[in-house]
Write an enzyme that holds these catalytic residues in place. Structure first.
Site, PDB file in Angstrom:
ATOM      1  N   ASP A   8       0.764  -1.180   0.133  1.00 33.76           N
ATOM      2  CA  ASP A   8      -0.016  -0.022  -0.044  1.00 33.76           C
ATOM      3  C   ASP A   8       0.890   1.246   0.123  1.00 33.76           C
ATOM      4  OD1 ASP A   8      -2.265   1.578   0.011  1.00 33.76           O
ATOM      5  OD2 ASP A   8      -3.026   0.564   1.825  1.00 33.76           O
ATOM      6  N   HIS A 105      -1.134   0.982   6.773  1.00 39.49           N
ATOM      7  CA  HIS A 105      -1.510   2.031   7.714  1.00 39.49           C
ATOM      8  C   HIS A 105      -2.735   1.453   8.633  1.00 39.49           C
ATOM      9  CE1 HIS A 105      -5.453   1.750   5.190  1.00 39.49           C
ATOM     10  NE2 HIS A 105      -4.448   1.591   4.273  1.00 39.49           N
ATOM     11  N   HIS A 116      -7.413   4.632   7.525  1.00 38.22           N
ATOM     12  CA  HIS A 116      -8.739   4.128   6.921  1.00 38.22           C
ATOM     13  C   HIS A 116      -8.918   2.595   6.886  1.00 38.22           C
ATOM     14  CE1 HIS A 116      -6.143   4.230   3.638  1.00 38.22           C
ATOM     15  NE2 HIS A 116      -7.085   3.392   2.844  1.00 38.22           N
TER      16      HIS A 116
HETATM   17 ZN   LIG Z   1      -5.184   0.957   2.454  1.00 42.19          ZN
END
Ligand SMILES: [Zn+2]
Length: 271
Positions: A8, A105, A116
């Site tokens: 990511d 994250h 998120h």
């Molecule tokens: Zn992500």
């Protein structure tokens, strides 16, 4: 040894804000994808040092065409583009020995950099069998479905804590420390890459201690949307159940089907 890498962008050192850095229209997107590619390469180097013979990298952010293939270490192949049935985990199967998450994250609601869960616009919370999960947990369960342990998670200090809480054996490579959701103290790129390479090497060298994480079947995903309109949109999903104005559940006999249900509900919810 076969290693799967899901990458990511929000957890990459130097990346702290959304539009300018993480979306293709953004002013600093070019730099961010360069940094992302270099962090993937660091994980590849660590895997090779630990004896990996085959490495598959899956681009796992947004349009999923972020990693620069021309700069990717030639020891790996790259899955790029979207849509993909397994999304951030496309390519994983029973033949892999380990999974590595780079640039990850924290889940929605945490003060982690760009926190998120799948969709920042619509998803407030996700639980699997009542265990709160972010993308790390959701994707670790998918790896677990195929019997593959997640051995390393890189990103900020908040996702490191989240990963450790769920996967006690996991190694973490912290490349930045969150100040707020859009500010962090970051390692310089060279240092971040050294950390990722070293921790990937260490994680894969102690692979025997790693355990695949798979929630018990039947598997229930519970998802709280940000508003009732989104939940109502998602409730068109067959076999879903609305338990309050913002929250739905979806149960399936196996994790893979439950995961596909989760993804479909998020797609239906809209923004
Ligand atoms: Zn992500």
């Amino acid at each position: 040894m076969k290693v799967f890498i899901s990458c990511d962008i929000e957890g990459v050192s130097g990346v702290v804000v959304a539009s300018p850095q993480t979306s293709p229209e953004g002013r600093d997107y070019g730099r961010a994808r360069d940094l992302m590619t270099a962090e993937v390469n660091a994980a590849i180097r660590g895997a090779l040092k630990a004896g990996a013979t085959e490495i598959v990298v899956n681009d796992s952010h947004g349009p999923m065409t972020n990693i620069l293939i021309e700069k990717l270490d030639s020891a790996a192949t790259l899955i790029t583009g979207t849509p993909k049935p397994l999304s951030m985990m496309q390519g994983i199967d029973r033949d892999f020995d380990a999974a590595v998450f780079v640039g990850y994250h924290a889940k929605m609601g945490e003060v982690g950099v760009l926190s998120h869960t799948i969709s920042g616009a619509s998803v407030a919370d996700v639980w699997v069998n009542d265990i709160p999960v972010g993308e790390t947990g959701i994707n670790a369960g998918l790896a677990g479905y195929f019997g593959v342990p997640v051995v390393l998670v890189s990103g900020d200090d908040v996702v490191a804590k989240e990963a450790k809480a769920l996967l006690p054996h996991v190694h973490t490579a912290t490349v930045k420390w969150a100040v707020t959701r859009t500010a962090a103290r970051c390692l310089p790129p060279e240092k971040a890459r050294e950390t990722i390479e070293e921790e990937t090497f260490r994680a894969l060298s102690s692979l025997s201690e790693a355990k695949a994480w798979l929630p018990e079947s039947p598997v229930t995903f519970k998802i709280a949307f940000k508003d009732a309109g989104q939940a109502c949109n998602a409730s068109r999903m067959p076999y879903s159940e609305m338990i309050d104005g913002r929250t739905l559940t979806f149960t399936a006999d196996d994790y893979l089907t439950a995961f596909k249900g989760l993804r479909a509900m998020i797609a239906l919810a809209g923004r």
